[in-house]
Write a protein that holds these residues in place. Structure first.
Motif, PDB file in Angstrom:
ATOM      1  N   UNK A   1       0.831  -1.211   0.000  1.00  0.00           N
ATOM      2  CA  UNK A   1       0.000   0.000   0.000  1.00  0.00           C
ATOM      3  C   UNK A   1       0.862   1.257   0.000  1.00  0.00           C
ATOM      4  N   UNK A   2       2.007   1.217   0.677  1.00  0.00           N
ATOM      5  CA  UNK A   2       2.835   2.421   0.792  1.00  0.00           C
ATOM      6  C   UNK A   2       3.463   2.821  -0.537  1.00  0.00           C
ATOM      7  N   UNK A   3       3.532   1.899  -1.489  1.00  0.00           N
ATOM      8  CA  UNK A   3       4.145   2.218  -2.783  1.00  0.00           C
ATOM      9  C   UNK A   3       3.140   2.795  -3.775  1.00  0.00           C
ATOM     10  N   UNK A   4       1.857   2.882  -3.387  1.00  0.00           N
ATOM     11  CA  UNK A   4       0.824   3.427  -4.261  1.00  0.00           C
ATOM     12  C   UNK A   4       0.767   4.943  -4.157  1.00  0.00           C
ATOM     13  N   UNK A   5       0.232   5.582  -5.188  1.00  0.00           N
ATOM     14  CA  UNK A   5      -0.017   7.022  -5.109  1.00  0.00           C
ATOM     15  C   UNK A   5      -1.128   7.278  -4.099  1.00  0.00           C
ATOM     16  N   UNK A   6      -1.249   8.538  -3.665  1.00  0.00           N
ATOM     17  CA  UNK A   6      -2.247   8.878  -2.651  1.00  0.00           C
ATOM     18  C   UNK A   6      -3.661   8.523  -3.063  1.00  0.00           C
ATOM     19  N   UNK A   7      -4.004   8.814  -4.332  1.00  0.00           N
ATOM     20  CA  UNK A   7      -5.353   8.527  -4.795  1.00  0.00           C
ATOM     21  C   UNK A   7      -5.643   7.041  -4.847  1.00  0.00           C
ATOM     22  N   UNK A   8      -4.657   6.236  -5.230  1.00  0.00           N
ATOM     23  CA  UNK A   8      -4.854   4.792  -5.262  1.00  0.00           C
ATOM     24  C   UNK A   8      -4.913   4.202  -3.856  1.00  0.00           C
ATOM     25  N   UNK A   9      -4.182   4.801  -2.917  1.00  0.00           N
ATOM     26  CA  UNK A   9      -4.335   4.393  -1.516  1.00  0.00           C
ATOM     27  C   UNK A   9      -5.756   4.644  -1.042  1.00  0.00           C
ATOM     28  N   UNK A  10      -6.316   5.804  -1.437  1.00  0.00           N
ATOM     29  CA  UNK A  10      -7.685   6.133  -1.042  1.00  0.00           C
ATOM     30  C   UNK A  10      -8.675   5.107  -1.607  1.00  0.00           C
ATOM     31  N   UNK A  11      -8.425   4.663  -2.826  1.00  0.00           N
ATOM     32  CA  UNK A  11      -9.307   3.671  -3.436  1.00  0.00           C
ATOM     33  C   UNK A  11      -9.221   2.327  -2.698  1.00  0.00           C
ATOM     34  N   UNK A  12      -8.046   1.989  -2.179  1.00  0.00           N
ATOM     35  CA  UNK A  12      -7.899   0.741  -1.418  1.00  0.00           C
ATOM     36  C   UNK A  12      -8.713   0.812  -0.123  1.00  0.00           C
ATOM     37  N   UNK A  13      -8.672   1.975   0.538  1.00  0.00           N
ATOM     38  CA  UNK A  13      -9.489   2.158   1.756  1.00  0.00           C
ATOM     39  C   UNK A  13     -10.967   2.000   1.409  1.00  0.00           C
ATOM     40  N   UNK A  14     -11.376   2.575   0.300  1.00  0.00           N
ATOM     41  CA  UNK A  14     -12.772   2.474  -0.129  1.00  0.00           C
ATOM     42  C   UNK A  14     -13.129   1.021  -0.446  1.00  0.00           C
ATOM     43  N   UNK A  15     -12.219   0.320  -1.121  1.00  0.00           N
ATOM     44  CA  UNK A  15     -12.449  -1.091  -1.459  1.00  0.00           C
ATOM     45  C   UNK A  15     -12.635  -1.932  -0.206  1.00  0.00           C
ATOM     46  N   UNK A  16     -11.835  -1.641   0.804  1.00  0.00           N
ATOM     47  CA  UNK A  16     -11.920  -2.392   2.063  1.00  0.00           C
ATOM     48  C   UNK A  16     -13.327  -2.345   2.641  1.00  0.00           C
ATOM     49  N   UNK A  17     -13.913  -1.142   2.623  1.00  0.00           N
ATOM     50  CA  UNK A  17     -15.244  -0.994   3.232  1.00  0.00           C
ATOM     51  C   UNK A  17     -16.366  -1.403   2.298  1.00  0.00           C
ATOM     52  N   UNK A  18     -16.181  -1.242   0.991  1.00  0.00           N
ATOM     53  CA  UNK A  18     -17.202  -1.729   0.062  1.00  0.00           C
ATOM     54  C   UNK A  18     -17.351  -3.243   0.173  1.00  0.00           C
ATOM     55  N   UNK A  19     -16.248  -3.913   0.457  1.00  0.00           N
ATOM     56  CA  UNK A  19     -16.283  -5.370   0.604  1.00  0.00           C
ATOM     57  C   UNK A  19     -17.163  -5.838   1.747  1.00  0.00           C
TER      58      UNK A  19
END
Length: 495
Positions: free
Chosen positions: A390-408
């Motif tokens: 996660x730390x190697x992703x851009x800020x916006x892609x990190x935000x999408x991962x957080x969103x994915x976590x909760x959409x799941x």
């Protein structure tokens, strides 16, 4: 001036920059824009000596340079002010300003008074009247930002790179920051300004360079371009309407708080959110919006008040309790509260969905991969692999991962705290569409945002907070920036 030509960079065989050029003139404010993952930060980290280039040439004031460290770049007057500020909170303002450049007598004894006096004079020139002995951590983020600029000036910076400098600032702090930048520009200092906020680019910048997928797309003079042209260059297509049309049918009350209070933070907060409704929550920095959200989700303990789900009182004392009631929370602080940065995308998404991807307590890789790949596709997360950290992703892609976590988790109530902070305009629209789709499926959404156009574009109604109290509610018909700001600055509701 600075000239970067033919710059290329790859990580583990994955090309991030390919034959990129960038040209910065003396005494200009130059915007650098592109979608998340376009290569903006990598290019500036090469200019700042943090990364080495694989190919290309960098010239500073006509001289070809080879930077091996930030110190090398600093010797040529180049300083980066990162989005995550490098302020040491337990040191004083003066100690931060002279860190690594301390003035000393013989035998290493510090010239404390001299440094404090210089700090006072420097900050005063930048319009910041704070005592040099003030603990830096006690200052607002806006004042810390000015201190970072002061540090750059103290090191004789001629070129200052600012990455998302206004992400956590109030409107008043942004005004002060822009005033400071313009005054320094008039003295011949150049700025590279990275931001996803289009209105800022048109307000303060002279020129703009746009990257897409690690490549140079073009350069424009700000007075000679338009928002639509910049967006088309960034995303490679016309974006159309900025906010999707709201089609959700609003149903019965799903979620309600009654007289929620945490002493010293907020008091007597009461509101509800209906199925299929997007309720915005606005207010200035420090109004208490995030604290309300954290209390609802069980991060904080309420001193009094009730949380009602489907008409029944909910016992929420921890985030785990909140999840049992099908509440999801996309936090504004993705780096410390939203993600485990050393974990992979797959591990981060799975954290909130262990029951879904496990059988008898054992994680099944096929289930996990299926879930994660589904959201990588749906949210268009730019990654080489689900196992990328996660730390190697851009800020916006990190935000999408957080969103994915909760959409799941398939939430029935979703709290979004600054859901598009640090996200490019193309990805913002994708997130807005996801919010719309969730509302259409009946999810009750509470959306906190400091961007008033975003609140107005997405919310069915807006709650406004000021100094820990709800001061007003604005319906869709009456929704204007002026009306929201009236309540955000303490104005009273007129019945």
């Amino acid at each position: 001036m600075i000239e970067m030509t033919g710059i290329s960079k790859a990580f583990n065989g994955n090309a991030v920059l390919n034959d990129v050029r960038f040209h910065l003139k003396k005494g200009e404010i130059h915007a650098l824009m592109g979608e998340n993952g376009a290569g903006k930060s990598t290019l500036m980290k090469i200019l700042g000596g943090i990364y080495s280039k694989d190919a290309g040439e960098i010239k500073v004031d006509g001289q070809t340079v080879h930077f091996k460290s930030p110190k090398d770049a600093e010797k040529h007057g180049i300083v980066i002010i990162h989005q995550e500020l490098n302020i040491l909170p337990d040191l004083t303002v003066a100690e931060n300003l002279f860190l690594g450049k301390e003035k000393t007598y013989k035998f290493g004894i510090l010239k404390t008074r001299e440094m404090e006096q210089e700090a006072r004079e420097l900050l005063s020139k930048l319009g910041l009247e704070v005592h040099p002995k003030t603990r830096a951590g006690d200052l607002s983020v806006g004042k810390q930002q000015i201190i970072e600029i002061a540090k750059a000036i103290a090191s004789d910076a001629k070129y200052i790179i600012m990455d998302e400098p206004t992400a956590a600032l109030t409107d008043r702090e942004i005004h002060t920051l822009f005033k400071t930048i313009r005054e320094l520009k008039d003295k011949g200092i150049s700025f590279v300004y990275i931001s996803h906020r289009m209105e800022e680019i048109f307000s303060i910048c002279d020129r703009i360079t746009i990257l897409r997928d690690g490549r140079y797309v073009g350069e424009r003079n700000i007075p000679e371009t338009t928002l639509d042209e910049i967006v088309a260059m960034m995303v490679g297509r016309e974006l159309g309407e900025r906010f999707p049309e709201r089609k959700a049918k609003i149903g019965e009350v799903k979620f309600e708080v009654r007289n929620l209070t945490v002493k010293g933070l907020f008091e007597n907060i009461s509101f509800n959110v209906r199925k299929g409704e997007v309720v915005g929550m606005a207010g200035l920095m420090g109004a208490g919006r995030t604290e309300v959200a954290e209390t609802i989700f069980g991060y904080r303990k309420a001193d009094s008040g009730e949380i009602i789900i489907d008409g029944k009182k909910a016992a929420i004392k921890s985030p785990m309790d909140a999840m049992k009631y099908k509440i999801g929370y996309v936090t504004e602080d993705r780096k410390s509260k939203g993600l485990v940065l050393d974990f992979s995308i797959q591990e981060n998404v799975s954290l909130a969905n262990l029951k879904k991807v496990s059988v008898s307590g054992i994680v099944k890789k096929e289930k996990e991969s299926s879930l994660v790949n589904r959201y990588i596709r749906q949210l268009k997360i730019r990654t080489s692999s689900p196992k990328q950290s996660a730390k190697s992703l851009s800020g916006g892609n990190q935000q999408k991962v957080v969103l994915a976590k909760w959409l799941g988790t398939e939430p029935e109530v979703l709290i979004l705290d600054e859901p598009t902070r640090g996200v490019d305009i193309g990805a913002k629209k994708e997130i807005y569409q996801i919010i719309n789709d969730l509302a259409e499926s009946g999810v009750a959404i509470l959306m906190i945002s400091s961007e008033l156009p975003e609140i107005i574009g997405m919310a069915d109604r807006v709650l406004v907070m000021h100094e820990g109290k709800l001061t007003g509610e604005v319906t869709k018909e009456d929704m204007t920036q002026e009306r929201i700001m009236h309540f955000a600055t303490g104005g009273e509701q007129v019945v």
